[in-house]
Design an enzyme around this catalytic site. Structure first.
Site, PDB file in Angstrom:
ATOM      1  N   ASN A   1      32.939 -17.863 -18.783  1.00 41.42           N
ATOM      2  CA  ASN A   1      33.409 -18.289 -20.093  1.00 41.42           C
ATOM      3  C   ASN A   1      32.228 -18.454 -21.037  1.00 41.42           C
ATOM      4  OD1 ASN A   1      33.126 -21.195 -21.387  1.00 41.42           O
ATOM      5  ND2 ASN A   1      32.894 -21.445 -19.161  1.00 41.42           N
TER       6      ASN A   1
ATOM      7  N   LEU B   1      31.785 -24.266 -26.822  1.00 38.72           N
ATOM      8  CA  LEU B   1      32.083 -25.670 -27.139  1.00 38.72           C
ATOM      9  C   LEU B   1      32.868 -25.829 -28.440  1.00 38.72           C
ATOM     10  CD1 LEU B   1      28.662 -27.225 -26.048  1.00 38.72           C
ATOM     11  CD2 LEU B   1      30.821 -27.336 -24.825  1.00 38.72           C
TER      12      LEU B   1
ATOM     13  N   LYS C   1      36.910 -32.529 -23.313  1.00 37.36           N
ATOM     14  CA  LYS C   1      36.149 -31.370 -23.766  1.00 37.36           C
ATOM     15  C   LYS C   1      34.993 -31.867 -24.638  1.00 37.36           C
ATOM     16  CE  LYS C   1      36.838 -26.969 -26.210  1.00 37.36           C
ATOM     17  NZ  LYS C   1      35.798 -26.320 -25.421  1.00 37.36           N
TER      18      LYS C   1
ATOM     19  N   CYS D   1      25.009 -26.651 -21.341  1.00 39.32           N
ATOM     20  CA  CYS D   1      25.967 -25.559 -21.529  1.00 39.32           C
ATOM     21  C   CYS D   1      25.208 -24.250 -21.726  1.00 39.32           C
ATOM     22  CB  CYS D   1      26.858 -25.834 -22.740  1.00 39.32           C
ATOM     23  SG  CYS D   1      28.070 -24.539 -23.043  1.00 39.32           S
TER      24      CYS D   1
END
Length: 300
Positions: free
Chosen positions: A68, A72, A44, A128
């Site tokens: 989602n 982070l 992750k 992201c």
């Protein structure tokens, strides 16, 4: 039968890893699968200091996938080294650490902190879609990508993979910028930006309003982008996006990916990664393929 593949001088026992954010660091999954079986584990995202992530709700189901907006969330690099890397040292599996940051300075801090640790490759998360600072803002500008890569390469001891966003007009331009900046490999795709509305409450299904879409529905887009990038640059590729089984994985490999990453499927089936590996091996036996490398980019 050879299933070994190599990225930036690092040899994987097979071409299957996990997609960042879907497998943690493997602690929970180790109760179900032998982590030694995997080609690599991609952790992750890790930042220099703890990140709390986005407010809830931050997950929503969609047809053929999910959204989602975790943001982070992570405990910071010091805790990651102390807990997660210490755990991973017991396995004979390559370790790829996903690095995130809100500034170039933060990326550099994490890279420097990991420089002497038992990490095989770094995956730079500049794509992201649900983090407002850094990440996606960097990943949509080719000049910024090249600049960040140039700076990171000054500090990194391990090879650097750049994770590319699909939320751009031309992903090959981003790939070329990463290559020009000194990237050792590329991973793609990150999630597609999506939205879901709760019609009963007349509200967004996710507090962040938008989230990253993943799952089987994105696979045709991901395969197409892997093919385009493989034909635009000379860097090895980790392909991902909707892989559920060996057939999906082989599509990515034949499109040009050296390694594939299993992501959302892990939430549905904790055995997914090993089943993909076994399926690839069965395909090779059935079709009398002696070397997995013969399949990489075989579709022209």
């Amino acid at each position: 039968m050879n299933t070994n593949v190599t990225i930036a001088g690092v040899t994987f026992k097979n071409p299957v890893t996990t997609a960042s954010g879907t497998f943690g660091s493997g602690m929970e999954y180790s109760e179900f699968v032998d982590l030694n079986r995997l080609g690599a584990i991609t952790t992750k995202g890790v930042s220099s200091v703890p990140w709390p992530g986005n407010p809830v709700p931050r997950i929503a189901e969609t047809y053929g996938g999910m959204l989602n907006a975790i943001g982070l969330q992570n405990p910071g690099v010091d805790m990651f080294v102390e807990r997660d890397l210490a755990f991973l040292k017991q396995f004979d599996t390559k370790v790829i650490v996903n690095v995130c940051g809100k500034s170039v300075k933060e990326y550099v801090e994490v890279v420097e902190r990991l420089s002497e640790e038992a990490v095989d490759l770094l995956e730079l998360n500049i794509s992201c879609p649900n983090v407002k600072e850094g990440c996606i803002a960097f990943g949509q500008d080719p000049k910024m990508i090249a600049m960040i890569m140039d700076e990171i390469k000054r500090h990194a001891k391990q090879p650097v993979i750049v994770k590319l966003s699909p939320n751009v007009t031309d992903i090959t331009e981003m790939a070329k910028a990463a290559e020009a900046g000194g990237a050792d490999a590329l991973s793609l795709i990150n999630t597609l930006t999506g939205m879901k509305i709760d019609i009963n409450h007349r509200a967004f299904a996710i507090a962040n309003k938008t989230g990253g879409m993943s799952g089987p529905a994105v696979k045709p887009i991901a395969v197409r982008m892997v093919y385009q990038v493989a034909n635009a640059v000379k860097l090895p590729i980790i392909g991902m996006g909707g892989i559920q089984n060996a057939e999906d994985a082989l599509e990515f490999i034949m499109a040009g990916a050296t390694v594939v990453a299993v992501g959302t499927a892990n939430f549905i089936n904790p055995y997914a990664t090993v089943e993909v590996i076994e399926g690839i091996e069965e395909f090779m036996r059935k079709n009398q393929i002696s070397d997995i490398n013969d399949l990489i980019g075989c579709v022209k």
